[in-house]
Scaffold this motif. Structure first.
Motif, PDB file in Angstrom:
ATOM      1  N   ASP A 170      11.425 -42.164 -22.138  1.00 18.17           N
ATOM      2  CA  ASP A 170      10.618 -41.649 -23.242  1.00 18.17           C
ATOM      3  C   ASP A 170      10.234 -40.195 -22.931  1.00 18.17           C
ATOM      4  O   ASP A 170       9.657 -39.909 -21.878  1.00 18.17           O
ATOM      5  CB  ASP A 170       9.351 -42.500 -23.375  1.00 18.17           C
ATOM      6  CG  ASP A 170       8.565 -42.192 -24.636  1.00 18.17           C
ATOM      7  OD1 ASP A 170       8.469 -41.002 -25.008  1.00 18.17           O
ATOM      8  OD2 ASP A 170       8.036 -43.143 -25.237  1.00 18.17           O
ATOM      9  N   PRO A 171      10.558 -39.255 -23.825  1.00 11.93           N
ATOM     10  CA  PRO A 171      10.231 -37.848 -23.563  1.00 11.93           C
ATOM     11  C   PRO A 171       8.750 -37.609 -23.284  1.00 11.93           C
ATOM     12  O   PRO A 171       8.399 -36.624 -22.625  1.00 11.93           O
ATOM     13  CB  PRO A 171      10.678 -37.142 -24.845  1.00 11.93           C
ATOM     14  CG  PRO A 171      11.752 -38.016 -25.397  1.00 11.93           C
ATOM     15  CD  PRO A 171      11.339 -39.417 -25.065  1.00 11.93           C
ATOM     16  N   ARG A 179      12.408 -32.167 -21.278  1.00 11.83           N
ATOM     17  CA  ARG A 179      11.964 -32.991 -22.407  1.00 11.83           C
ATOM     18  C   ARG A 179      12.816 -32.718 -23.640  1.00 11.83           C
ATOM     19  O   ARG A 179      13.084 -31.571 -24.000  1.00 11.83           O
ATOM     20  CB  ARG A 179      10.494 -32.712 -22.717  1.00 11.83           C
ATOM     21  CG  ARG A 179       9.964 -33.532 -23.884  1.00 11.83           C
ATOM     22  CD  ARG A 179       8.511 -33.205 -24.176  1.00 11.83           C
ATOM     23  NE  ARG A 179       7.619 -33.688 -23.134  1.00 11.83           N
ATOM     24  CZ  ARG A 179       6.299 -33.543 -23.176  1.00 11.83           C
ATOM     25  NH1 ARG A 179       5.728 -32.909 -24.185  1.00 11.83           N
ATOM     26  NH2 ARG A 179       5.543 -34.018 -22.197  1.00 11.83           N
ATOM     27  N   HIS A 180      13.266 -33.799 -24.274  1.00 11.18           N
ATOM     28  CA  HIS A 180      14.092 -33.776 -25.482  1.00 11.18           C
ATOM     29  C   HIS A 180      15.488 -33.221 -25.226  1.00 11.18           C
ATOM     30  O   HIS A 180      16.239 -32.988 -26.181  1.00 11.18           O
ATOM     31  CB  HIS A 180      13.418 -32.985 -26.613  1.00 11.18           C
ATOM     32  CG  HIS A 180      12.097 -33.543 -27.039  1.00 11.18           C
ATOM     33  ND1 HIS A 180      11.938 -34.847 -27.443  1.00 11.18           N
ATOM     34  CD2 HIS A 180      10.862 -32.967 -27.087  1.00 11.18           C
ATOM     35  CE1 HIS A 180      10.669 -35.060 -27.742  1.00 11.18           C
ATOM     36  NE2 HIS A 180       9.987 -33.945 -27.526  1.00 11.18           N
ATOM     37  N   ARG A 181      15.878 -33.053 -23.968  1.00 14.07           N
ATOM     38  CA  ARG A 181      17.233 -32.615 -23.628  1.00 14.07           C
ATOM     39  C   ARG A 181      17.962 -33.703 -22.845  1.00 14.07           C
ATOM     40  O   ARG A 181      19.020 -33.454 -22.271  1.00 14.07           O
ATOM     41  CB  ARG A 181      17.204 -31.329 -22.805  1.00 14.07           C
ATOM     42  CG  ARG A 181      16.615 -30.123 -23.515  1.00 14.07           C
ATOM     43  CD  ARG A 181      17.034 -28.821 -22.832  1.00 14.07           C
ATOM     44  NE  ARG A 181      18.472 -28.647 -22.850  1.00 14.07           N
ATOM     45  CZ  ARG A 181      19.244 -28.658 -21.750  1.00 14.07           C
ATOM     46  NH1 ARG A 181      18.708 -28.855 -20.548  1.00 14.07           N
ATOM     47  NH2 ARG A 181      20.544 -28.504 -21.840  1.00 14.07           N
ATOM     48  N   GLU A 182      17.388 -34.918 -22.823  1.00 18.48           N
ATOM     49  CA  GLU A 182      17.926 -35.958 -21.963  1.00 18.48           C
ATOM     50  C   GLU A 182      19.378 -36.316 -22.293  1.00 18.48           C
ATOM     51  O   GLU A 182      20.198 -36.522 -21.398  1.00 18.48           O
ATOM     52  CB  GLU A 182      17.046 -37.215 -21.996  1.00 18.48           C
ATOM     53  CG  GLU A 182      16.783 -37.788 -23.372  1.00 18.48           C
ATOM     54  CD  GLU A 182      15.616 -37.117 -24.082  1.00 18.48           C
ATOM     55  OE1 GLU A 182      15.442 -37.412 -25.277  1.00 18.48           O
ATOM     56  OE2 GLU A 182      14.899 -36.313 -23.455  1.00 18.48           O
ATOM     57  N   ARG A 251      17.587 -46.869 -27.584  1.00 16.97           N
ATOM     58  CA  ARG A 251      18.448 -45.690 -27.679  1.00 16.97           C
ATOM     59  C   ARG A 251      19.856 -45.926 -27.132  1.00 16.97           C
ATOM     60  O   ARG A 251      20.600 -44.973 -26.916  1.00 16.97           O
ATOM     61  CB  ARG A 251      17.811 -44.520 -26.923  1.00 16.97           C
ATOM     62  CG  ARG A 251      16.443 -44.087 -27.459  1.00 16.97           C
ATOM     63  CD  ARG A 251      16.531 -43.645 -28.902  1.00 16.97           C
ATOM     64  NE  ARG A 251      15.246 -43.225 -29.414  1.00 16.97           N
ATOM     65  CZ  ARG A 251      14.785 -41.969 -29.396  1.00 16.97           C
ATOM     66  NH1 ARG A 251      15.540 -41.026 -28.855  1.00 16.97           N
ATOM     67  NH2 ARG A 251      13.611 -41.676 -29.883  1.00 16.97           N
TER      68      ARG A 251
END
Length: 260
Positions: A170-171, A179-182, A251
């Motif tokens: 979870d970001p 973060r949000h680039r996983e 996800r």
């Protein structure tokens, strides 16, 4: 007498690993014969990305060679969270798996292995945490802490690395530039490793299983009073783990699509 310098990082052995000159002294585990055979195999095939076994000291600790460099310990330095650093981790992991391909693990007793369908095959490191990779000049040069090594499928290690380094979670629990680039970073790792199509199809399931496996291992250690695990496995840590598990389950399709 050469001074003993505590080495940071780790959970189970926290405070129990020391540098003494050009050596590292660590607690001797029941699986040491297996791990030492693995490390000697890596030395025999010319793999330079792992410590060398030097023996056992008078205090009953295993003695390994010290690998100069830096690990990504908290608070993580910015250079350790770059895509370039991650790419080098993928390349190092692939070299490790290629080097262990000819090793016969059958004569030895290992730490708990990966669950089906990710058990068997070659040998996996199983704990590719940020503080278990040594860097020099921002480039990954060695894996350390082989305590959890065991027979397993290579995709199990790639998934565990992605879970920790991308990171696949979870970001809200990634308080840095990743973060949000996983998913983009997952692709960086998979491409650097040169993960095949079968591995890319199986990675989402492997990541979820690796997360559950590690939570079980840490939770069991905490219940048995292993100091490092007991200190780590707080209500906050369990809540983060629950969020990660939920994120990986919901996800899964996005993870697979990011690797297509």
């Amino acid at each position: 007498m050469t001074a003993e310098v505590p080495l940071l990082g780790g959970t189970a052995n926290r405070g129990r690993v020391h540098r003494v000159g050009d050596t590292v002294r660590r607690p001797l585990r029941p699986t040491a014969p297996a791990v030492h055979a693995l490390l000697r195999h890596l030395e025999s095939v010319g793999f330079d990305g792992a410590p060398r076994v030097l023996g056992v000291d008078d205090a009953g600790r295993e003695v390994l060679s010290y690998i100069p460099g830096q690990a990504v310990t908290a608070p993580a330095p910015p250079w350790g969270l770059t895509d370039a650093a991650l790419r080098s981790v993928g390349e190092l992991l692939r070299r490790f798996h290629d080097a262990v391909a000819g090793f016969d693990a059958r004569p030895y007793s290992w730490s708990p292995a990966a669950p089906a369908p990710f058990a068997g095959g070659a040998i996996t490191h199983n704990d590719p945490n940020l503080d278990n990779v040594v860097f020099r000049d921002g480039h990954a040069v060695a894996l350390i802490d082989f305590d959890l090594a065991a027979p397993g499928a290579p995709v199990w290690d790639v998934a565990g690395t992605a879970r920790l380094w991308a990171p696949l979670r979870d970001p809200a629990d990634t308080p840095d530039g990743r973060r949000h680039r996983e998913l983009a970073r997952l692709r960086v790792l998979a491409d650097a490793y040169d993960l095949d199509d079968d591995g890319r199809t199986r990675l989402a399931a492997a990541a979820a299983a690796h997360h559950a496996w590690m939570c079980d291992l840490v939770g069991d250690g905490a219940r048995r009073g292993v100091p490092g695990f007991a200190e780590y496995w707080t209500p906050d840590a369990r809540a983060r783990a629950d969020r990660t598990g939920a994120w990986l389950r919901t996800r899964a399709d996005e993870i697979t699509a990011a690797l297509a």
